[in-house]
Design a protein around this motif. Structure first.
Motif, PDB file in Angstrom:
ATOM      1  N   ALA A 187      -7.323  15.802  -0.126  1.00 50.59           N
ATOM      2  CA  ALA A 187      -8.141  14.864   0.649  1.00 50.59           C
ATOM      3  C   ALA A 187      -8.308  13.575  -0.152  1.00 50.59           C
ATOM      4  O   ALA A 187      -8.283  13.589  -1.382  1.00 50.59           O
ATOM      5  N   THR A 188      -8.467  12.465   0.544  1.00 55.56           N
ATOM      6  CA  THR A 188      -8.651  11.177  -0.130  1.00 55.56           C
ATOM      7  C   THR A 188     -10.066  11.093  -0.689  1.00 55.56           C
ATOM      8  O   THR A 188     -11.036  11.212   0.063  1.00 55.56           O
ATOM      9  N   ALA A 236       0.858  -1.190   0.000  1.00 54.92           N
ATOM     10  CA  ALA A 236       0.000   0.000   0.000  1.00 54.92           C
ATOM     11  C   ALA A 236       0.890   1.233   0.000  1.00 54.92           C
ATOM     12  O   ALA A 236       1.958   1.236   0.611  1.00 54.92           O
ATOM     13  N   ARG A 237       0.431   2.244  -0.708  1.00 57.26           N
ATOM     14  CA  ARG A 237       1.060   3.560  -0.559  1.00 57.26           C
ATOM     15  C   ARG A 237       0.287   4.276   0.536  1.00 57.26           C
ATOM     16  O   ARG A 237      -0.926   4.473   0.423  1.00 57.26           O
ATOM     17  N   SER A 244      -3.570   2.074  -3.350  1.00 52.52           N
ATOM     18  CA  SER A 244      -3.189   3.462  -3.122  1.00 52.52           C
ATOM     19  C   SER A 244      -4.441   4.299  -2.964  1.00 52.52           C
ATOM     20  O   SER A 244      -5.447   4.063  -3.641  1.00 52.52           O
ATOM     21  N   ASP A 245      -4.372   5.258  -2.045  1.00 48.37           N
ATOM     22  CA  ASP A 245      -5.453   6.230  -1.970  1.00 48.37           C
ATOM     23  C   ASP A 245      -5.396   7.131  -3.193  1.00 48.37           C
ATOM     24  O   ASP A 245      -4.347   7.296  -3.820  1.00 48.37           O
ATOM     25  N   LEU A 246      -6.543   7.710  -3.521  1.00 43.31           N
ATOM     26  CA  LEU A 246      -6.629   8.703  -4.598  1.00 43.31           C
ATOM     27  C   LEU A 246      -6.859  10.061  -3.947  1.00 43.31           C
ATOM     28  O   LEU A 246      -7.725  10.187  -3.075  1.00 43.31           O
ATOM     29  N   ILE A 259      -7.572   2.952  -5.226  1.00 38.47           N
ATOM     30  CA  ILE A 259      -7.354   2.142  -6.428  1.00 38.47           C
ATOM     31  C   ILE A 259      -6.496   0.949  -6.024  1.00 38.47           C
ATOM     32  O   ILE A 259      -5.578   1.081  -5.215  1.00 38.47           O
ATOM     33  N   GLU A 260      -6.846  -0.215  -6.550  1.00 38.49           N
ATOM     34  CA  GLU A 260      -6.072  -1.416  -6.215  1.00 38.49           C
ATOM     35  C   GLU A 260      -5.661  -2.124  -7.487  1.00 38.49           C
ATOM     36  O   GLU A 260      -6.478  -2.403  -8.365  1.00 38.49           O
ATOM     37  N   ALA A 261      -4.368  -2.420  -7.564  1.00 40.86           N
ATOM     38  CA  ALA A 261      -3.855  -3.275  -8.625  1.00 40.86           C
ATOM     39  C   ALA A 261      -3.715  -4.671  -8.040  1.00 40.86           C
ATOM     40  O   ALA A 261      -4.176  -4.935  -6.932  1.00 40.86           O
TER      41      ALA A 261
END
Lengths: 291, 129
Positions: free
Chosen positions: B57-58, A174-175, B69-71, B62-64
């Motif tokens: 702000a988040t 996770a980032r 990762s937050d957007l 997104i997940e690969a």
């Protein structure tokens, strides 16, 4: 790069996820962390966005709310901050690595999400070599696995660590803010197939069907094909190596690949406070069963 | 080498901001560089239309296959549209990040915030391309 090494005693799933998250949230430039830990009870962890309700959940009194982690047949459940699919944490060494991201999303070594993944997995391969286990990185096999395509260890993702063609280490990233968190499970002994039992039992209760195999002898049909499912160190070596031996190998393997200054450490006060605050989230059924 | 179009604005978190036909409304997604780093995208979680976000702000995740990762909202604004098709086929983010793989459209509170984001030259320098 300065590396801090934390070797923690067994803890609950919510505590372990909160500490990993806190280490990433408190990451400092020029400083990386390797944490090695175990689980106080056998615990199933779900990926951040995995649709777990449909596969492992159950309607409980008061809906999905209630108390802390949910017990079913001796397992705890927790949802990770990282991606991927379900893992049963029991006979394993769990590692987490936190690397700071510089401006632009690259680590101090000039790497990125993808480069970090490769670097850590190379370190794990070196660790396994020290334990006498020939391991390799998996190549792409077919299309990417969907989030609802079953337990993590059934199939290696590209770049994951395999032995004899089967998955030995399952990892996810996770980032988090300006840091990368990667954690994963190095299997010491067998047991991942019990995940399919939990899933089958839940499906059976949900549909009124029977989880038994065609023979109807009460034994759960294991759906993992032996040649494609997980493999553990005990299976490869013919014995389960000592915990301390594996811990030292993992530290040495990563150290050889990454270089830098390494030293044993504990949580800082800031990390401890942050982890206590995050533990509430990771213990809540709303988070665990959010999907 | 990633495709990095001229005329867009970029963030350090690897989102892009593109003007739309409607004044004050901008389209947001992740860059070609970001989708390449993440790998095969399997899930995108987006907010509801009408929600508002501060800058950074988040607004979603997104997940690969392995990485989450937050957007982050590049600028402050209100969501006026989300790309519902990503729910059915999130891999569009990989195949067409600047087109069909867009994520949200924002009615921007302060357009000068958009002008303050990186241009393509600055973003190229950031990602080393």
């Amino acid at each position: 790069m300065r590396w801090r090494v934390l070797v923690d005693p067994p803890a609950t799933g919510s505590r372990n996820m909160a500490v990993d998250h806190a280490l990433a949230a408190c990451s400092s430039p020029g400083e990386a962390v390797l944490r090695i830990y175990q689980w106080g009870r056998p615990t199933v962890s779900f990926g951040r966005n995995e649709p777990a309700r449909d596969h492992y959940g159950r309607e409980r009194q008061g809906g999905w709310g209630g108390h802390g982690t949910v017990h079913d047949g001796g397992f705890d459940f927790v949802r990770r901050p990282t991606g991927g699919r379900a893992v049963l944490h029991d006979r394993e060494l769990t590692y987490s690595v936190v690397l700071p991201l510089n401006r632009g999303g690259v680590t101090g070594r000039g790497g990125s999400l993808r480069a970090t993944y490769g670097l850590i997995n190379q370190g794990l391969i070196e660790a396994l070599r020290l334990l006498g286990v020939p391991a390799a990185l998996a190549e792409q096999q077919g299309p990417p696995a969907a989030l609802d395509s079953g337990p993590c260890f059934e199939r290696p993702a590209p770049g994951e660590v395999i032995a004899r063609g089967r998955k030995l280490v399952g990892s996810a990233q996770a980032r988090i803010g300006r840091a990368i968190l990667q954690h994963g499970s190095l299997l010491l002994g067998p047991g991942q197939e019990r995940l399919r039992e939990i899933e089958s039992n839940f499906a059976s209760r949900s549909t009124g069907g029977h989880p038994e195999g065609p023979g109807g002898d009460g034994r759960v049909q294991v759906l993992v094909a032996p040649q494609t499912g997980p493999i553990s160190l005990s299976e490869v070596l013919g014995r389960e190596p000592s915990w301390s031996h594996v811990v030292e190998a993992v530290i040495s393997g990563l150290k050889q690949v990454t270089g830098g200054e390494w030293q044993r450490d504990d949580l800082t006060e800031l990390e401890r406070v942050k982890s206590v605050a995050l533990e509430e989230r990771y213990a809540s059924p709303e988070w665990t069963w959010r999907r | 080498m990633s495709e990095l179009p001229d005329g867009l604005r970029y963030t350090e978190e690897h989102e892009y901001v593109a003007a739309t036909d409607e004044s004050g409304v901008y389209q947001v997604g992740i860059t070609d560089y970001a989708q390449g780093e993440l790998g095969d995208v399997v899930y995108v979680e987006l907010p509801a239309v009408g929600e508002s976000f501060e800058r950074r702000a988040t607004f979603g995740t997104i997940e690969a296959v392995k990485a989450v990762s937050d957007l982050y909202s590049p600028v402050a604004g209100e969501i006026v549209a989300v790309n519902e098709s990503l729910g059915d086929d999130p891999s569009i983010v990989n195949s067409d990040p600047y087109g069909a793989g867009w994520m949200i459209r924002l009615r921007v509170s302060d357009v000068s915030e958009v002008d303050g984001l990186m241009d393509v030259a600055a973003y190229r320098a950031l990602v080393g391309q």
